[in-house]
Design a protein around this motif. Structure first.
Motif, PDB file in Angstrom:
ATOM      1  N   GLN A 186      52.452  41.267  35.052  1.00 19.26           N
ATOM      2  CA  GLN A 186      53.672  41.203  35.862  1.00 19.26           C
ATOM      3  C   GLN A 186      53.754  39.914  36.666  1.00 19.26           C
ATOM      4  O   GLN A 186      54.755  39.222  36.652  1.00 19.26           O
ATOM      5  CB  GLN A 186      53.741  42.409  36.792  1.00 19.26           C
ATOM      6  N   GLU A 187      52.654  39.614  37.386  1.00 23.14           N
ATOM      7  CA  GLU A 187      52.686  38.432  38.238  1.00 23.14           C
ATOM      8  C   GLU A 187      52.404  37.165  37.439  1.00 23.14           C
ATOM      9  O   GLU A 187      52.710  36.063  37.868  1.00 23.14           O
ATOM     10  CB  GLU A 187      51.667  38.560  39.373  1.00 23.14           C
ATOM     11  N   LYS A 188      51.788  37.307  36.277  1.00 20.56           N
ATOM     12  CA  LYS A 188      51.447  36.178  35.402  1.00 20.56           C
ATOM     13  C   LYS A 188      50.684  35.099  36.168  1.00 20.56           C
ATOM     14  O   LYS A 188      51.080  33.926  36.199  1.00 20.56           O
ATOM     15  CB  LYS A 188      52.706  35.589  34.777  1.00 20.56           C
ATOM     16  N   VAL A 189      49.592  35.511  36.787  1.00 17.52           N
ATOM     17  CA  VAL A 189      48.803  34.534  37.540  1.00 17.52           C
ATOM     18  C   VAL A 189      47.996  33.670  36.574  1.00 17.52           C
ATOM     19  O   VAL A 189      47.694  34.079  35.451  1.00 17.52           O
ATOM     20  CB  VAL A 189      47.845  35.234  38.536  1.00 17.52           C
ATOM     21  N   ASP A 190      47.663  32.466  37.011  1.00 17.56           N
ATOM     22  CA  ASP A 190      46.922  31.537  36.158  1.00 17.56           C
ATOM     23  C   ASP A 190      45.425  31.717  36.301  1.00 17.56           C
ATOM     24  O   ASP A 190      44.652  31.317  35.437  1.00 17.56           O
ATOM     25  CB  ASP A 190      47.305  30.100  36.521  1.00 17.56           C
ATOM     26  N   VAL A 191      45.026  32.267  37.426  1.00 16.52           N
ATOM     27  CA  VAL A 191      43.605  32.461  37.662  1.00 16.52           C
ATOM     28  C   VAL A 191      43.463  33.588  38.681  1.00 16.52           C
ATOM     29  O   VAL A 191      44.371  33.842  39.471  1.00 16.52           O
ATOM     30  CB  VAL A 191      42.953  31.152  38.178  1.00 16.52           C
ATOM     31  N   ILE A 192      42.328  34.299  38.602  1.00 21.76           N
ATOM     32  CA  ILE A 192      42.074  35.360  39.585  1.00 21.76           C
ATOM     33  C   ILE A 192      40.759  35.055  40.288  1.00 21.76           C
ATOM     34  O   ILE A 192      39.770  34.698  39.638  1.00 21.76           O
ATOM     35  CB  ILE A 192      41.979  36.748  38.897  1.00 21.76           C
ATOM     36  N   PHE A 193      40.774  35.167  41.595  1.00 16.91           N
ATOM     37  CA  PHE A 193      39.514  35.148  42.334  1.00 16.91           C
ATOM     38  C   PHE A 193      39.306  36.560  42.832  1.00 16.91           C
ATOM     39  O   PHE A 193      40.171  37.101  43.519  1.00 16.91           O
ATOM     40  CB  PHE A 193      39.597  34.175  43.518  1.00 16.91           C
ATOM     41  N   GLY A 194      38.194  37.172  42.466  1.00 11.84           N
ATOM     42  CA  GLY A 194      38.082  38.543  42.927  1.00 11.84           C
ATOM     43  C   GLY A 194      36.842  39.301  42.552  1.00 11.84           C
ATOM     44  O   GLY A 194      35.938  38.775  41.902  1.00 11.84           O
ATOM     45  N   SER A 195      36.809  40.539  43.011  1.00  9.97           N
ATOM     46  CA  SER A 195      35.743  41.512  42.809  1.00  9.97           C
ATOM     47  C   SER A 195      34.557  41.241  43.713  1.00  9.97           C
ATOM     48  O   SER A 195      34.272  40.100  44.061  1.00  9.97           O
ATOM     49  CB  SER A 195      35.231  41.509  41.375  1.00  9.97           C
ATOM     50  N   TRP A 196      33.863  42.293  44.057  1.00 15.61           N
ATOM     51  CA  TRP A 196      32.592  42.142  44.778  1.00 15.61           C
ATOM     52  C   TRP A 196      31.517  42.951  44.049  1.00 15.61           C
ATOM     53  O   TRP A 196      30.557  42.417  43.548  1.00 15.61           O
ATOM     54  CB  TRP A 196      32.734  42.613  46.235  1.00 15.61           C
ATOM     55  N   THR A 197      31.709  44.259  43.994  1.00 13.09           N
ATOM     56  CA  THR A 197      30.681  45.081  43.351  1.00 13.09           C
ATOM     57  C   THR A 197      30.724  44.870  41.839  1.00 13.09           C
ATOM     58  O   THR A 197      31.763  44.565  41.261  1.00 13.09           O
ATOM     59  CB  THR A 197      30.918  46.570  43.625  1.00 13.09           C
ATOM     60  N   SER A 198      29.559  45.065  41.211  1.00 16.80           N
ATOM     61  CA  SER A 198      29.491  44.902  39.768  1.00 16.80           C
ATOM     62  C   SER A 198      30.325  45.944  39.063  1.00 16.80           C
ATOM     63  O   SER A 198      30.898  45.678  38.014  1.00 16.80           O
ATOM     64  CB  SER A 198      28.039  45.019  39.310  1.00 16.80           C
ATOM     65  N   VAL A 199      30.382  47.139  39.642  1.00 15.88           N
ATOM     66  CA  VAL A 199      31.133  48.192  38.969  1.00 15.88           C
ATOM     67  C   VAL A 199      32.615  47.809  38.919  1.00 15.88           C
ATOM     68  O   VAL A 199      33.308  48.065  37.931  1.00 15.88           O
ATOM     69  CB  VAL A 199      30.864  49.575  39.615  1.00 15.88           C
ATOM     70  N   SER A 200      33.103  47.095  39.936  1.00 14.47           N
ATOM     71  CA  SER A 200      34.500  46.668  39.872  1.00 14.47           C
ATOM     72  C   SER A 200      34.673  45.557  38.836  1.00 14.47           C
ATOM     73  O   SER A 200      35.675  45.502  38.131  1.00 14.47           O
ATOM     74  CB  SER A 200      34.983  46.209  41.250  1.00 14.47           C
ATOM     75  N   ARG A 201      33.665  44.674  38.722  1.00 15.76           N
ATOM     76  CA  ARG A 201      33.763  43.609  37.719  1.00 15.76           C
ATOM     77  C   ARG A 201      33.742  44.198  36.313  1.00 15.76           C
ATOM     78  O   ARG A 201      34.501  43.806  35.445  1.00 15.76           O
ATOM     79  CB  ARG A 201      32.607  42.621  37.874  1.00 15.76           C
ATOM     80  N   LYS A 202      32.871  45.198  36.124  1.00 13.15           N
ATOM     81  CA  LYS A 202      32.802  45.852  34.815  1.00 13.15           C
ATOM     82  C   LYS A 202      34.133  46.527  34.493  1.00 13.15           C
ATOM     83  O   LYS A 202      34.495  46.664  33.332  1.00 13.15           O
ATOM     84  CB  LYS A 202      31.691  46.916  34.815  1.00 13.15           C
ATOM     85  N   SER A 203      34.823  46.976  35.523  1.00 20.47           N
ATOM     86  CA  SER A 203      36.095  47.636  35.302  1.00 20.47           C
ATOM     87  C   SER A 203      37.187  46.616  34.961  1.00 20.47           C
ATOM     88  O   SER A 203      38.092  46.884  34.181  1.00 20.47           O
ATOM     89  CB  SER A 203      36.429  48.478  36.543  1.00 20.47           C
ATOM     90  N   VAL A 204      37.061  45.414  35.506  1.00 25.00           N
ATOM     91  CA  VAL A 204      38.039  44.348  35.228  1.00 25.00           C
ATOM     92  C   VAL A 204      37.809  43.758  33.840  1.00 25.00           C
ATOM     93  O   VAL A 204      38.744  43.401  33.129  1.00 25.00           O
ATOM     94  CB  VAL A 204      37.917  43.238  36.306  1.00 25.00           C
ATOM     95  N   LEU A 205      36.541  43.695  33.426  1.00 21.32           N
ATOM     96  CA  LEU A 205      36.134  42.945  32.232  1.00 21.32           C
ATOM     97  C   LEU A 205      36.969  43.212  30.970  1.00 21.32           C
ATOM     98  O   LEU A 205      37.510  42.268  30.384  1.00 21.32           O
ATOM     99  CB  LEU A 205      34.646  43.207  31.975  1.00 21.32           C
TER     100      LEU A 205
END
Lengths: 539, 426
Positions: free
Chosen positions: B93-112
């Motif tokens: 929706q936002e069509k961002v060019d880059v994301i800075f984010g996540s802290w916990t590994s479980v959230s990163r695994k969810s984004v992956l």
């Protein structure tokens, strides 16, 4: 006094006239030592320890102020001259002084001075050193600490000096500690086996953790069967008492967890237990109480010691009035409709959380513990009770019995019980049920607020505080039997103890799962909880 | 029906394309995916502000490629599945060019999976357990060989620790890190009986029996240390309990991998003096870059008491490198930027140079700090030079032979050097 000042003045002026500001003013200190100390300013941690270790023991006494400043991290040096100084921070004010004479120096720019770095290793070394100096301190507590430090690395010389000191010692605790040290030395090196065995037998009664380690070591080094037998006996007796105190520990932890559960649930026992309102916003009342503590501490930053005494009544008033507001505005219109009540109160809980987030930020707030609530009460070397938990346990019981008193002995309590047992009959007898409802809900909420004050001392104060306790609270009330205050008490403590007995075996995660499963099964068997309401009141 | 559906889809996609291109002409969008509420808010809110500060600074310099940067902030609320949804929202929706984010590994695994499916680009700024290298993620925090292993070495060599308590929060980062540490400790000849492992749930508050167990475990005559991977706000009651039960850093030091200046600012640190933390950056490090960064941060946030910490430095480095890579690639296209990122260097805040390696991990110095009574950490040990991050641990049997290399020659996140195949991602 005047003479003293005069001497000081002379001393300082002498110091001021010294051409090169050297580290140490006293002439007794050897030149090498002053040069050595100067090396501390090179700020290489590995070297610092070596520098300190190289100082001859005769000079330790003189260097005590320097050691103390170093341990506390107050030792700095002026970058340009290399002079070591002491910098003490109190609040935002820094005071600068000479180390040995305590003469006040003029303030230095932040960039002009640098801290002499210390690490754990240096601190441990220095603390040992300082402790040994304190063997003949006036305060028996300091002597005891000193002996503990000596116990950690015993040498024949230190035992010798302790044997001497023992003769003059008057304090019983210190005497016992000294005896333990002397006995360890005997158990290690006594020439006569009988002496050795007698010492080992006596050591079997000591609970100092270090004693056990020593005995295990002696066991590994001895071969005589009689000595070995005595060692075995001593170790067995130590282990037995350790186990005993281990159980006591577990019991206390269980009671403490139980007291937290009790505090969290006791308000709900009124709003849900007696009034039958499924109050999902109960956790937020606890949160409001915790935030009240935070605000109180903000308002009286210099009286943290007394802040809790102010916070307790205030939290009761704040949470209680929010409770009355909720009852008047929402809950009374939903009487007898549990599902709607549940949804409405859940909505209220979200609103309150967001409100707190908007006002105080989503970050946790720091609530300080007063001095009298930190630390622990040491009963013996392996058994001590943490003070904050102890006070909270007592506080929980106090709140419980106060509430019981209100319900059983006051007219408000009588009205509350009457309305909760038979609303129509109570109304017919002229009780203003509306007013009683509001008061009851306010009482339950207010007590939740008080619980919040106590919990602010144990856990994080943040918008999610209430969420963490709402499930536990319902669990306790349902398990104990809805509408029965004593049931809540028994349920809270039994769940707390069960949790803490399970925890060492299964880990914290599984323990709480097991407790939850147990309660589900229990409710299947006895839907009304441990102590169900009996008679007509049950309907 | 079908026709209308087709038409509407077409219309929608055209309008999307138009609006996207219209937006693209105006700004470069930077997605910020950090929890602003829930248990991780204590740590992550700061990183959101850091990205906003970097965006503001870049815009003052004239933006990138002649365009202004625009930050798009979303709140995944410490809710792991929500991270995936919010990533999808940011990318589609936002069509961002880059994301800075996540802290916990479980959230990163969810984004992956989402970020790989939609070919997005993310910078992950927190120390983590390794065992991962995705084409679409740059890991600017420490891998285990840049934090956990050197920390254990320090305890073993400098403090002569013989008994180990591995305490962590019950999720993927502590579990994997402890698996690596267990293997490492055993390879160093530590006996199984001298290691105690303990896991607690997120937000755990009743630490009495665990701390008491640690105390008992540590009073057996051998020097004991706690290696803590406890995450988030559970640390506050943990350290409080340590203080109350009278465990000082001189008896049983605790070395933490998730506790920095920000977490300490919420605790009374006097009882904690001397406990340790291992990071790649401390606010107390003296360097010109660091001083400028701290001043900039305090000014941006408008609070003189706010502190800086390691994940902030990682965010800073990640952002700088991304800006350089975009300038080099002359586009924000993910594939081009990804290639331009490799080998990118930028000064870090501790007086050295950070380099992005081909495995999407940074080269960093390792610092061990002791907690001071003012809540700062002071360096007591550091590596002589920077250590390149290792995506796949050398101490786990399953990942010993794996390497990650995203240079054009290999383009693989988990290449097996023995069988010579890229076993996972194509």
């Amino acid at each position: 006094m005047r003479h003293f000042l005069l001497i000081c003045c002379v001393f300082f002026s002498h110091y001021l006239y010294a051409a090169q500001p050297t580290v140490v003013t006293s002439s007794v200190l050897s030149v090498q030592s002053s040069e050595r100390l100067q090396k501390l300013t090179q700020n290489k941690l590995k070297q610092s320890l070596k520098v300190l270790q190289a100082i001859p023991s005769a000079e330790h006494k003189q260097l005590l102020p320097l050691y103390q400043a170093l341990i506390k991290g107050q030792l700095y040096f002026i970058k340009s001259s290399g002079q070591l100084i002491k910098v003490v921070k109190t609040g935002n004010i820094k005071s600068y002084s000479e180390i040995f004479s305590a003469k006040v120096l003029e303030p230095q720019a932040k960039k002009a001075i640098k801290k002499v770095r210390v690490n754990n290793k240096i601190r441990v070394y220095l603390r040992q050193l300082l402790a040994k100096q304190a063997l003949s301190a006036a305060d028996p507590k300091a002597r005891l600490l000193a002996l503990r430090a000596v116990l950690k690395d015993l040498s024949p010389q230190s035992v010798l000096s302790i044997t001497e000191l023992r003769l003059a010692e008057k304090n019983i605790e210190v005497q016992q500690m000294m005896d333990v040290i002397i006995d360890i030395e005997r158990a290690r090196n006594a020439p006569l086996k009988l002496d050795k065995i007698a010492a080992i037998d006596r050591l079997g009664e000591s609970l100092e953790p270090q004693v056990r380690t020593e005995l295990v070591q002696i066991q590994a080094n001895s071969s005589a069967p009689k000595v070995l037998k005595a060692l075995e006996k001593a170790l067995l007796s130590i282990d037995e008492s350790r186990q005993f105190f281990g159980y006591l520990d577990q019991l206390f932890f269980g009671l403490s967890l139980g007291s937290v559960l009790l505090l969290a649930a006791i308000g709900l026992a009124i709003t849900f237990g007696m009034m039958g309102v499924i109050n999902m916003a109960h956790g937020e009342m606890i949160m409001l109480g915790a935030y009240t503590t935070y605000v109180v501490q903000l308002l009286m930053p210099n009286f943290i010691e007394y802040s809790l005494w102010v916070a307790v009544p205030l939290a009761f008033v704040v949470a209680g009035s929010v409770g009355i507001l909720i009852e008047r505005c929402v809950i009374r219109f939903l009487h007898g409709r549990p599902l709607e009540t549940l949804l409405a109160t859940f909505g209220i809980s979200l609103i309150l959380q967001q409100l707190v987030r908007s006002i105080f930020s989503p970050l946790n707030r720091q609530v300080e513990s007063p001095q009298w609530m930190s630390g622990s009460w040491e009963i013996n070397p392996i058994f001590s009770l943490t003070l904050n938990r102890l006070y909270i346990l007592a506080f929980a019981l106090l709140v419980f019995f106060a509430l019981l008193f209100i319900l059983k002995k006051t007219s408000l309590g009588l009205n509350v019980r009457a309305v909760s047992q038979n609303r129509a009959m109570a109304k017919a007898l002229g009780i203003r049920t509306d007013r009683v409802d509001a008061m009851t809900f306010g009482l339950g909420s207010g007590i939740a607020g008080i619980a919040g004050v106590a919990l602010s001392q144990l856990t994080n104060v943040g918008p999610n505080l209430g969420q963490a306790y709402i499930i536990d609270s319902f669990m306790v009330v349902v398990f104990g039997g809805v509408g029965n205050l004593f049931g809540t008490l028994v349920a809270a403590f039994s769940l707390g103890i069960a949790n803490k007995i399970l925890e060492p075996m299964t880990g914290a995660v599984l323990a709480s799962i097991f407790v939850l499963v147990f309660i589900i099964l229990f409710i299947q068997k006895r839907p009304k909880g441990l102590f169900p309401q009996k008679g007509r009141a049950a309907e | 029906m079908k026709v209308t559906q087709f038409v509407s889809t077409l219309a929608l996609s055209i309008s999307c394309a138009i609006s996207a291109s219209a937006f693209a002409a105006d700004t470069i969008k930077v997605g910020v995916l950090h929890s602003l509420s829930g248990t991780m808010a204590i740590s992550e809110t700061t990183l959101k502000d850091t990205v906003l500060m970097m965006v503001e600074e870049q815009n003052k310099k004239g933006g990138l490629l002649g365009k202004q940067l625009e930050a798009v902030v979303v709140d995944p609320a410490s809710n792991w599945p929500l991270f995936a949804e919010k990533t999808r929202e940011l990318l589609t929706q936002e069509k961002v060019d880059v994301i800075f984010g996540s802290w916990t590994s479980v959230s990163r695994k969810s984004v992956l999976p989402v970020i790989e499916e939609l070919n997005g680009l993310m910078f992950y700024p927190v120390q983590y357990e390794g065992e991962e290298s995705s084409k679409n993620i740059f890991y600017t925090g420490a891998a285990p060989n840049q934090q956990a292993i050197p920390a254990v070495d320090y305890l073993m060599d400098e403090l002569e620790i013989k008994r180990w308590v591995l305490a962590g929060t019950d999720y993927v980062y502590p579990r994997t890190t402890n698996k690596i540490l267990l293997a490492y400790l055993k390879s160093k000849g530590v006996d199984e009986a001298d290691i105690m492992v303990n896991y607690t749930p997120f937000g755990h508050s009743d630490w009495q029996s665990i701390v008491s167990d640690v105390k008992k475990f540590g009073s057996q005559g051998k020097k004991t240390a706690v290696v803590s991977t406890i995450n988030g706000d559970a640390n506050v009651p943990f350290y409080k309990e340590l203080g109350n039960q009278g465990i000082s850093s001189e008896d049983i030091p605790v070395i933490a991998f998730s506790v920095g200046e920000e977490e300490l600012s919420g605790i009374d640190t006097k009882p904690l003096v001397g406990h340790l933390a291992a990071w790649n950056y401390f606010q107390s490090v003296e360097s010109a870059e660091n001083e400028a960064f701290i001043a900039q941060w305090k000014k941006f946030i408008g609070d003189d008491k706010r502190v800086t910490n390691d994940p902030m430095e990682a965010t800073y480095i990640g952002f700088k490198m991304w800006a350089q890579a975009v300038t080099d690639a002359k586009t924000t296209d993910v594939d081009a930027v990804e290639q331009a990122m490799l080998g990118q260097t930028t000064p870090n805040l501790t007086g050295g140079i950070a380099k992005m390696n081909n495995n999407h991990h940074l080269s960093k110095p390792v610092l061990i700090g002791e907690i001071q009574d003012d809540g700062q950490l002071e360096v007591v040990w550091s590596t002589d030079s920077v250590v390149p991050g290792d995506a796949w641990s050398d101490f786990l049997p399953g990942s010993k032979d794996l390497i990650a290399d995203w240079s054009p020659a290999l383009k693989c996140g988990n290449f097996n050097t023995v069988t010579k195949v890229c076993s996972g991602q194509k």
